[in-house]
Design an enzyme around this catalytic site. Structure first.
Site, PDB file in Angstrom:
ATOM      1  N   ASP A   1      56.339  73.927  19.419  1.00  0.00           N
ATOM      2  CA  ASP A   1      56.814  72.591  19.107  1.00  0.00           C
ATOM      3  C   ASP A   1      56.166  72.167  17.785  1.00  0.00           C
ATOM      4  O   ASP A   1      55.237  72.823  17.293  1.00  0.00           O
ATOM      5  CB  ASP A   1      56.445  71.642  20.243  1.00  0.00           C
ATOM      6  CG  ASP A   1      57.080  70.276  20.079  1.00  0.00           C
ATOM      7  OD1 ASP A   1      58.169  70.189  19.479  1.00  0.00           O
ATOM      8  OD2 ASP A   1      56.486  69.290  20.551  1.00  0.00           O
TER       9      ASP A   1
ATOM     10  N   ASP B   1      56.077  68.207  16.386  1.00  0.00           N
ATOM     11  CA  ASP B   1      55.441  66.890  16.496  1.00  0.00           C
ATOM     12  C   ASP B   1      54.367  66.936  17.578  1.00  0.00           C
ATOM     13  O   ASP B   1      54.634  67.269  18.729  1.00  0.00           O
ATOM     14  CB  ASP B   1      56.477  65.823  16.857  1.00  0.00           C
ATOM     15  CG  ASP B   1      57.495  65.606  15.748  1.00  0.00           C
ATOM     16  OD1 ASP B   1      57.059  65.464  14.602  1.00  0.00           O
ATOM     17  OD2 ASP B   1      58.697  65.589  16.032  1.00  0.00           O
TER      18      ASP B   1
END
Length: 271
Positions: free
Chosen positions: A21, A23
């Site tokens: 991922d 963020d």
């Protein structure tokens, strides 16, 4: 803090494919997180297959590449896949040459355009919602009208909140909620934990499930995606999830680290 055993750490570092991922894992807003440069350099030096698989729909792979360049990281466009691209692919497969009313940022508009989905603010086939700073009451009214008229409601991802430099902020599902509540129609969310994203990620990496690991900061998207796809999971506490929040879920990740840099050291977080 607890050190992984030598065999556990060796098995982790021996993984062929890393799905990460962005963020809350790589950065908050425009601020790179500690240990990220070392981790990305290791991925490249060890010739690991890696993919930044993000539920954010705001930026294109080129823009994400440029964003990381500004942070001192050089990563090719081929290492990025977004919920905007997944949403565009889904609509193209479901209804080629359809039209949509879109609430979102350029990354989403561009992905839909490249997939042959046209913009329509009269009688769209779909209402598509992603994260945006241009969200307003007028756009909600239009979306509600189109859904009442038969347009299908699509959310790029089911994240209710997201991390930023200034703290936790509303994300896609929070923006879709007024439309769902007003129309009584539930959106279909394309991003993680939808298995469509994970299947695409594995295909792009060219690895099997047992040779991959997903690294994320959210229990309700990243970690559950890995569990349901039978991929090992590493939770990092540098984003949304805290140890207190993690304990509320009926499932657990395989590894828990304070940040991605600790993957290299094998030091697990206290929880």
């Amino acid at each position: 803090m607890a050190q992984l055993s030598d065999s556990q750490h060796a098995a982790l570092l021996d993984k062929k494919g890393f799905i990460c991922d962005m963020d809350g894992v790589i950065y908050h807003g425009n601020k790179i997180l500690p240990g990220v440069k070392e981790f990305v350099n290791w991925l490249q030096e060890e010739n690991k297959s890696f993919l930044f698989l993000t539920n954010s729909s705001e930026r294109s792979p080129r823009e994400l590449k440029q964003k990381l360049q500004r942070m001192g990281l050089d990563v090719e466009e081929s290492h990025f896949y977004t919920s905007a691209l997944a949403t565009a692919h889904f609509l193209k497969q479901q209804s080629p040459r359809s039209s949509a009313y879109v609430i979102g940022e350029p990354g989403l508009f561009n992905a839909l355009y490249e997939a042959g989905i046209t913009m329509n603010d009269v009688n769209p086939d779909y209402v598509v919602v992603g994260e945006t700073r241009n969200y307003n009451y007028e756009s909600i009214l239009r979306a509600v009208k189109y859904v009442f008229n038969g347009a299908k409601l699509i959310g790029t991802n089911p994240d209710m909140t997201g991390p930023s430099e200034d703290g936790i902020i509303p994300a896609c599902k929070a923006l879709v909620a007024p439309i769902e509540l007003t129309t009584g129609k539930n959106a279909y969310y394309v991003g993680k934990p939808n298995p469509l994203m994970m299947k695409t990620g594995l295909r792009m990496l060219g690895v099997n499930t047992e040779d991959a690991i997903i690294v994320g900061d959210r229990m309700d998207t990243d970690i559950i995606s890995g569990i349901e796809s039978e991929i090992e999971t590493a939770l990092v506490l540098s984003g949304v999830t805290t140890p207190h929040v993690m304990r509320k879920f009926p499932y657990r990740p395989n590894y828990i680290f304070n940040g991605v840099g600790d993957i290299l050291t094998g030091i697990q977080a206290e929880f």
